[in-house]
Design an enzyme around this catalytic site. Structure first.
Site, short mmCIF file in Angstrom:
data_model
loop_
_atom_site.label_atom_id
_atom_site.label_comp_id
_atom_site.label_asym_id
_atom_site.label_seq_id
_atom_site.Cartn_x
_atom_site.Cartn_y
_atom_site.Cartn_z
N ALA A 15 -12.99 29.92 -2.92
CA ALA A 15 -11.75 29.36 -3.45
C ALA A 15 -12.06 28.34 -4.54
O ALA A 15 -13.22 28.15 -4.91
CB ALA A 15 -10.94 28.71 -2.33
N ASN A 16 -11.03 27.69 -5.06
CA ASN A 16 -11.23 26.60 -6.02
C ASN A 16 -10.22 25.50 -5.72
O ASN A 16 -9.40 25.62 -4.82
CB ASN A 16 -11.10 27.13 -7.47
CG ASN A 16 -9.71 27.66 -7.77
OD1 ASN A 16 -8.74 26.92 -7.76
ND2 ASN A 16 -9.62 28.96 -8.00
N ARG A 17 -10.27 24.41 -6.47
CA ARG A 17 -9.51 23.21 -6.14
C ARG A 17 -8.12 23.13 -6.76
O ARG A 17 -7.51 22.07 -6.77
CB ARG A 17 -10.32 21.96 -6.55
CG ARG A 17 -11.60 21.79 -5.80
CD ARG A 17 -12.26 20.47 -6.13
NE ARG A 17 -13.62 20.42 -5.65
CZ ARG A 17 -13.94 20.18 -4.37
NH1 ARG A 17 -13.00 19.96 -3.48
NH2 ARG A 17 -15.21 20.17 -4.01
N SER A 18 -7.62 24.22 -7.29
CA SER A 18 -6.27 24.17 -7.88
C SER A 18 -5.24 23.77 -6.83
O SER A 18 -5.23 24.29 -5.72
CB SER A 18 -5.91 25.55 -8.45
OG SER A 18 -4.53 25.60 -8.76
N ALA A 22 -5.02 29.38 -11.13
CA ALA A 22 -6.47 29.28 -11.33
C ALA A 22 -7.10 30.45 -10.58
O ALA A 22 -7.53 30.33 -9.43
CB ALA A 22 -6.98 27.95 -10.80
#
Ligand code: C5P
Length: 223
Positions: free
Chosen positions: A29-32, A95
Site C-alpha cells: 500500500a501507500n500513505r495516501s 495514488a
C-alpha cells in the site's frame, strides 16, 4: 441555476491509495489519505454534478451526495471507472500503486517458504489516467490528473500532461517541508493547454472547490 452549474453533468473521481495483495492477508500500500480526492468529489456534488467516487481503502467517510464505489486494487479501480463511463469529466486523484505482485498467493504464505529471503516478483499496474485519456468513443470531455512532485514541479507536471494525454494536471509540491501528504493543506498549480495558474496555499477543501468551479466554467451549462 447559478449555484448548480454542474446539474446534468456526470463526474468520476478516483481517490485514496490502492492495496495490492501479496496473499489473502497481506498487501502492498501507500500513505495516501484520500483527503484531496474526496474533497473534489464533494465539491463537484455541491455544484450539482452526479458524482461517482471510486475510492481505495481510506478511513474517511463517503462524502454526502456522492455514489461511492469501494475498491482495493488498481485493476479493480480501473474496472469500476470503466463501468461508470460515460462521464463528462474525470478527476484522477488516487495514488494508484505502480506495481502489483505478479502472482499473489491463494493461501497465506508461511515463514520459510522462500528460504531465508522471500522474493516478490512485481509487475506494472495499468495507468488509469492514461487509459481514460486515450482517444476513443468513451473518452470523457475533460480528463484531469494530478502530479505530485518534489522539484521542478511545473516542468515535470507539463511533461506528465503530455505523456498521459490528459487535458489538465493539478501539480502539487509534496516535498517534505510542505506537509501535503496526509495534511490538510495543498499548494497547487493548474496546468492546461493554455498555460499555468499557480494557486495560493489553501486547504484541500478549497482546492476541491476551486477545481470544481474551473470544471463548471470549462464544461458550461449541460445541454
Ligand atoms: O505517473 P504518476 O503516478 O506520477 O501520475 C499521477 C497521476 O496519474 C495521478 O492523477 C494518478 O491518479 C494517476 N495514475 C493512475 N493510475 C496509475 C498511476 C497514476 O490513474 N497506475
Amino acid at each position: 441555476g447559478p449555484d448548480q452549474p454542474l446539474k446534468g453533468r456526470r463526474a468520476l473521481v478516483t481517490s485514496g491509495p490502492t492495496h495490492e495483495p501479496i496473499d489473502p492477508v497481506r498487501y502492498i500500500a501507500n500513505r495516501s489519505s484520500g483527503k484531496q480526492g474526496h474533497a473534489i468529489a464533494a465539491a463537484l456534488a455541491a455544484l450539482g454534478a452526479e458524482v461517482t467516487l471510486v475510492t481505495g481503502p481510506v478511513t474517511l467517510p463517503d462524502p454526502p451526495g456522492v455514489r461511492a464505489m469501494h475498491v482495493e486494487s488498481a485493476r479493480d479501480m480501473l474496472a469500476a471507472c470503466r463501468e461508470t463511463l460515460p462521464v463528462d469529466v474525470v478527476v484522477c486523484a488516487a495514488a494508484v500503486a505502480d506495481w502489483r505482485v505478479a502472482d499473489a498467493a491463494d493461501q497465506k504464505l508461511k515463514k520459510g517458504s522462500g528460504g531465508d529471503a522471500l522474493a516478490l516478483s512485481l509487475t506494472e499496474n495499468p495507468d488509469i489516467l492514461a487509459t481514460l485519456s486515450q482517444a476513443g468513443e468513451g473518452r470523457p470531455g475533460l480528463v484531469v490528473g494530478f502530479a505530485a512532485e518534489t522539484e521542478q514541479v511545473v516542468e515535470h507536471a507539463r511533461a506528465k500532461r503530455d505523456r498521459k494525454g490528459c487535458d489538465w494536471i493539478l501539480a502539487n509540491d509534496v516535498s517534505a517541508a510542505t506537509g501535503t501528504f496526509g495534511g490538510d493543506a495543498n499548494t497547487v498549480h493548474l496546468i492546461t493547454a493554455d498555460g499555468v495558474e499557480s494557486w495560493p496555499a489553501q486547504s484541500k477543501a478549497e482546492v476541491g472547490r476551486g477545481l470544481a468551479a474551473r470544471i463548471a466554467d470549462a464544461l458550461g451549462p449541460a445541454a
